[in-house]
Design an enzyme around this catalytic site. Structure first.
Site, PDB file in Angstrom:
ATOM      1  N   LYS A 127      -5.664   2.863  -2.310  1.00  0.00           N
ATOM      2  CA  LYS A 127      -5.047   1.633  -1.804  1.00  0.00           C
ATOM      3  C   LYS A 127      -3.671   1.946  -1.237  1.00  0.00           C
ATOM      4  O   LYS A 127      -3.056   2.971  -1.558  1.00  0.00           O
ATOM      5  CB  LYS A 127      -4.938   0.570  -2.908  1.00  0.00           C
ATOM      6  CG  LYS A 127      -4.028   0.937  -4.096  1.00  0.00           C
ATOM      7  CD  LYS A 127      -2.553   0.672  -3.891  1.00  0.00           C
ATOM      8  CE  LYS A 127      -1.697   1.077  -5.083  1.00  0.00           C
ATOM      9  NZ  LYS A 127      -0.266   1.191  -4.770  1.00  0.00           N
TER      10      LYS A 127
ATOM     11  N   ASP B 119      -3.039  -1.389 -12.047  1.00  0.00           N
ATOM     12  CA  ASP B 119      -3.742  -1.346 -10.751  1.00  0.00           C
ATOM     13  C   ASP B 119      -5.264  -1.334 -10.893  1.00  0.00           C
ATOM     14  O   ASP B 119      -5.974  -1.521  -9.902  1.00  0.00           O
ATOM     15  CB  ASP B 119      -3.337  -0.092  -9.955  1.00  0.00           C
ATOM     16  CG  ASP B 119      -1.975  -0.232  -9.293  1.00  0.00           C
ATOM     17  OD1 ASP B 119      -1.486  -1.371  -9.177  1.00  0.00           O
ATOM     18  OD2 ASP B 119      -1.401   0.799  -8.900  1.00  0.00           O
TER      19      ASP B 119
ATOM     20  N   MET C 101      -0.958   5.712  -4.473  1.00  0.00           N
ATOM     21  CA  MET C 101      -2.184   5.239  -3.820  1.00  0.00           C
ATOM     22  C   MET C 101      -3.283   4.892  -4.823  1.00  0.00           C
ATOM     23  O   MET C 101      -4.442   4.730  -4.462  1.00  0.00           O
ATOM     24  CB  MET C 101      -2.692   6.283  -2.827  1.00  0.00           C
ATOM     25  CG  MET C 101      -1.707   6.567  -1.699  1.00  0.00           C
ATOM     26  SD  MET C 101      -2.421   7.613  -0.409  1.00  0.00           S
ATOM     27  CE  MET C 101      -3.445   6.426   0.472  1.00  0.00           C
TER      28      MET C 101
END
Length: 288
Positions: free
Chosen positions: A8, A134, A97
């Site tokens: 992401k 996350d 990420m």
């Protein structure tokens, strides 16, 4: 059973307060990109959880978030079987990420199918939150507004097929350290999340690129000034805008067309020789 575990980026990251446990309250726009690890899980004949990975620097013990996910899933659903988890790692590590979080998310989704548990996505996200903030988003993917510590997820209109160049320098950043050094009172300008969401709904890449903001840059760019140079080089190479993802150190930039992105990619690869550089696209969660 195999699954792609996608990375992401943050198109926006704002910190608006702190909880009593010192976790920051965030408002983030998250976006899945077409860069992924491959997770392959099979049942084993014993009760052990084992992990193998193609990158030697990735831990394969209880420090690995995929390992933690397997342990929590087994405990939650009283599964006695062991599993063999293979990780083919492409997403850079300690990069901002969600490389570890997306692996954990994939482990939960695969084990849910492998053992015919049929738990809902909401239940999987609750387990995921115990692993990391996350992980719930990584289970859902796509374009989303994430609030709280990241666990309150509102899907947004897909902002897909946007070209970006991603550069991960040859050092990692500790997310915990970055948040510890973030002083909310020193954030002079908060992110216009609503303006960005509106622009994304209108498919206005130019506005998004010029107005995306990450308050964690205040911390990471101060410590690693090379990131400022990378952002500047991306802009000079024709990017519409460049920003750090998450706590860093990865920097990404949106481009209008593939030819300009390709030229920027070649230039950045040549200049930052020991960095990982990628050309990729934003994708929708339905592509997962």
């Amino acid at each position: 059973m195999k699954m792609k575990a996608y990375a992401k980026i943050n198109i926006a990251l704002d910190a608006i307060g702190k909880r009593e446990d010192n976790y920051h309250l965030l408002r983030m726009i998250m976006q899945t990109v077409d860069l992924y690890d491959v997770i392959d899980i099979e049942k084993s004949n014993d009760s052990n959880i084992s992990i193998s990975c193609n990158k030697h620097y990735v831990p394969t013990d209880e420090r690995n978030l995929g390992y933690k996910a397997a342990v929590l899933f087994r405990d939650e659903f009283n599964i006695k079987n062991g599993v063999k988890i293979s990780i083919k790692k492409n997403i850079p590590v300690a990069a901002g990420m969600a490389g570890g979080s997306t692996n954990a998310a994939a482990v939960l989704v695969i084990m849910n199918k492998l053992f015919n548990v049929n738990a809902s996505l909401e239940v999987l996200k609750e387990i995921g939150l115990k692993i990391g903030a996350d992980v719930p988003y990584c289970i859902e993917g796509g374009t989303a507004l994430c609030e709280g510590i990241g666990e309150i997820i509102t899907p947004l209109k897909p902002f897909e097929n946007k070209i970006l160049v991603v550069l991960k320098p040859n050092f990692g950043v500790s997310t915990k350290e970055v948040y510890t050094n973030l002083d909310i009172n020193k954030i002079r300008k908060h992110v216009n999340i609503e303006g960005l969401i509106q622009a994304m709904e209108n498919d206005d890449l130019d506005y998004v690129s010029k107005n995306m903001k990450n308050v964690l840059e205040n911390v990471t760019l101060k410590k690693h000034t090379i990131l400022k140079n990378i952002k500047e080089d991306m802009r000079k190479s024709g990017a519409l805008g460049a920003m750090m993802s998450g706590s860093g150190p990865t920097v990404f930039a949106f481009f209008d067309d593939m030819l300009t992105a390709q030229r920027a990619f070649e230039f950045l690869k040549g200049k930052y020789k020991y960095s990982d550089v990628y050309i990729t696209r934003t994708i929708n969660s339905n592509n997962l």
